[in-house]
Enzyme design. Structure first.
Site, PDB file in Angstrom:
ATOM      1  N   TRP A   1       0.827  -1.214   0.000  1.00 27.38           N
ATOM      2  CA  TRP A   1       0.000   0.000   0.000  1.00 27.38           C
ATOM      3  C   TRP A   1       0.854   1.254   0.000  1.00 27.38           C
ATOM      4  O   TRP A   1       0.498   2.253  -0.627  1.00 27.38           O
ATOM      5  CB  TRP A   1      -0.987  -0.023   1.164  1.00 27.38           C
TER       6      TRP A   1
ATOM      7  N   ASP B   1      -1.544   6.586   6.355  1.00 28.10           N
ATOM      8  CA  ASP B   1      -2.665   5.738   5.950  1.00 28.10           C
ATOM      9  C   ASP B   1      -2.906   4.768   7.105  1.00 28.10           C
ATOM     10  O   ASP B   1      -2.059   3.922   7.394  1.00 28.10           O
ATOM     11  CB  ASP B   1      -2.275   4.985   4.667  1.00 28.10           C
TER      12      ASP B   1
ATOM     13  N   LYS C   1     -11.962  -1.772   6.642  1.00 32.67           N
ATOM     14  CA  LYS C   1     -11.174  -2.737   7.402  1.00 32.67           C
ATOM     15  C   LYS C   1     -11.691  -2.809   8.836  1.00 32.67           C
ATOM     16  O   LYS C   1     -11.911  -3.877   9.365  1.00 32.67           O
ATOM     17  CB  LYS C   1      -9.689  -2.342   7.405  1.00 32.67           C
TER      18      LYS C   1
HETATM   19  C1  LIG Z   1      -7.148  -1.900   1.901  1.00 33.47           C
HETATM   20  C2  LIG Z   1      -6.126  -0.862   2.006  1.00 33.47           C
HETATM   21  C3  LIG Z   1      -5.983   0.145   1.029  1.00 33.47           C
HETATM   22  C4  LIG Z   1      -6.805   0.196  -0.240  1.00 33.47           C
HETATM   23  O1  LIG Z   1      -8.120   0.485   0.015  1.00 33.47           O
HETATM   24  P1  LIG Z   1      -9.179   0.710  -1.151  1.00 33.47           P
HETATM   25  O2  LIG Z   1     -10.310   1.335  -0.402  1.00 33.47           O
HETATM   26  O3  LIG Z   1      -9.511  -0.626  -1.723  1.00 33.47           O
HETATM   27  O4  LIG Z   1      -8.590   1.622  -2.164  1.00 33.47           O
HETATM   28  C5  LIG Z   1      -5.026   1.119   1.243  1.00 33.47           C
HETATM   29  N1  LIG Z   1      -4.255   1.115   2.336  1.00 33.47           N
HETATM   30  C6  LIG Z   1      -4.366   0.161   3.284  1.00 33.47           C
HETATM   31  C7  LIG Z   1      -3.474   0.193   4.477  1.00 33.47           C
HETATM   32  C8  LIG Z   1      -5.295  -0.856   3.147  1.00 33.47           C
HETATM   33  O5  LIG Z   1      -5.389  -1.810   4.089  1.00 33.47           O
END
Ligand SMILES: *Cc1c(COP(=O)(O)O)cnc(C)c1O
Length: 361
Positions: free
Chosen positions: A101, A171, A195
């Site tokens: 990511w 993030d 998540k």
């Molecule tokens: C799942 C995830 C993403 C991507 O998320 P989307 O909503 O599918 O774009 C980005 N960063 C992290 C840490 C993730 O777990």
């Protein structure tokens, strides 16, 4: 009704209480004769829902008044572009690469400016968090970027990097609301909610006001990606992901009822300890990351034998444990044990793993 133990990395398990409340309110939200899905985002009823969600989130995370909270769409993957578009005033940023990511975020940012990769754990398939106490960070970067919890590899920054005075952008998609956080240490905290917080389709961005006061760094920034406009319009510039925000609001209330983020952390530590303690003494199953960097949320593990991994995933599914297959880039298994995973879920998984080990060795 039969519910499985769902170890999915995302979209993932949500509190049953929240799902039930949503079901109860599906046809008639609090006497207004319609579902939240059917109401205008400009209605008084909806305005209360979104305002209350923001207020509860601010309470939970203790978000200072000089930070804006916005709810937007597009996935965390769109935020990868929004970060440089809004923040790259000098056209340069530092990225710490601790997994897929962060790598993707850096690649996306490169379309809009210069990206300096100041640290990486790619040399050992992202199984650790690099030492970030004294990195060589160029003077003229606009921010330092991290992915705080690495969903795929199962590592977590337990200490934030020394950014040498630069803004930190994080993030937190897979560790959102899993523990208390000092918002003032960040310029931006953001995450997709699917998540740990709600259904997919909502991104929450918490950004310090002064960083967006002059509008986005890039003049070509689409209006929808302009954090200043989103903040000024209190996430109602256009139709927001209404239903998703409503579910997030319910999850915020559930966390408050559980005792807030301190209680959430204790609950998560307890669950993770059960699983890691088992992995550490098992002769068959092994955790894949360095102990000091282990995530409380995502726990990857392997048997060292692909056939056995496959067998484990198949048999666990039959026993009512879903989504234990590891990420396609890592293989093996991964148990995501987010806030809403009950302790029994982890205890039962460990009992199942013990039995599997006995029967297959
Ligand atoms: C799942 C995830 C993403 C991507 O998320 P989307 O909503 O599918 O774009 C980005 N960063 C992290 C840490 C993730 O777990």
């Amino acid at each position: 009704m039969s519910r499985v133990y769902n170890f999915s990395a995302g979209p993932a398990v949500l509190p049953e209480e929240v799902l039930k409340e949503c079901a109860d309110e599906m046809m008639d939200y609090k006497g207004c004769g319609m579902s939240v899905m059917e109401m205008s985002h400009r209605s008084k009823v909806y305005d209360e829902i979104i305002k209350e969600a923001e207020k509860d989130l601010r309470d939970l995370m203790n978000i200072p008044d000089n930070y804006k909270v916005i709810f937007v769409q597009g996935g965390a993957s769109l935020v990868f572009a929004e970060v440089p578009m809004n923040l790259m005033k000098k056209g340069k940023a530092a990225y710490i690469i601790t997994g897929q990511w962060a790598k993707k975020a850096a690649q996306e940012a490169e379309k809009y400016g210069e990206v300096v990769r100041v640290a990486s754990s790619a040399d050992k398939t992202f199984s650790y968090i690099p030492d970030c106490s004294d990195l060589d960070i160029p003077e003229d970067v606009d921010y330092v970027y991290i992915c705080e919890n690495n969903t795929i590899y199962g590592t977590k920054f337990w200490e934030l990097p020394n950014t040498k005075g630069h803004e930190l952008v994080a993030d937190v998609s897979s560790c959102f609301l899993s523990e208390p956080v000092d918002v003032t240490k960040y310029g931006v905290i953001y995450g997709g909610v699917q998540k740990n917080v709600g259904p997919s389709g909502v991104q929450i961005i918490i950004v310090r006001e002064d960083l967006i006061a002059d509008g986005p760094a890039l003049k070509i920034t689409p209006t929808m990606c302009d954090w200043k406009i989103q903040a000024e319009n209190e996430s109602l510039y256009n139709t927001p992901p209404c239903y998703g925000i409503y579910v997030c609001g319910k999850v915020f209330k559930w966390i408050k009822k559980m005792g807030g983020l301190e209680a959430m952390k204790a609950h998560n530590e307890k669950k993770a300890k059960i699983l890691y303690d088992f992995l550490d003494q098992s002769k068959m199953f092994k955790g894949t990351v360095e102990k000091k960097d282990r995530s409380l949320m995502n726990v990857p593990f392997v048997t060292g034998n692909e056939e056995l991994d496959k067998k484990f995933v198949a048999e666990s599914k039959k026993a009512g444990f879903e989504n234990l297959k590891g990420h396609r880039t890592v293989g093996g298994m991964r148990a995501s044990i987010y806030n809403a995973m009950p302790i029994e879920g982890v205890e039962k998984l460990v009992a199942f793993m013990k039995k599997f080990e006995e029967e297959n060795s």
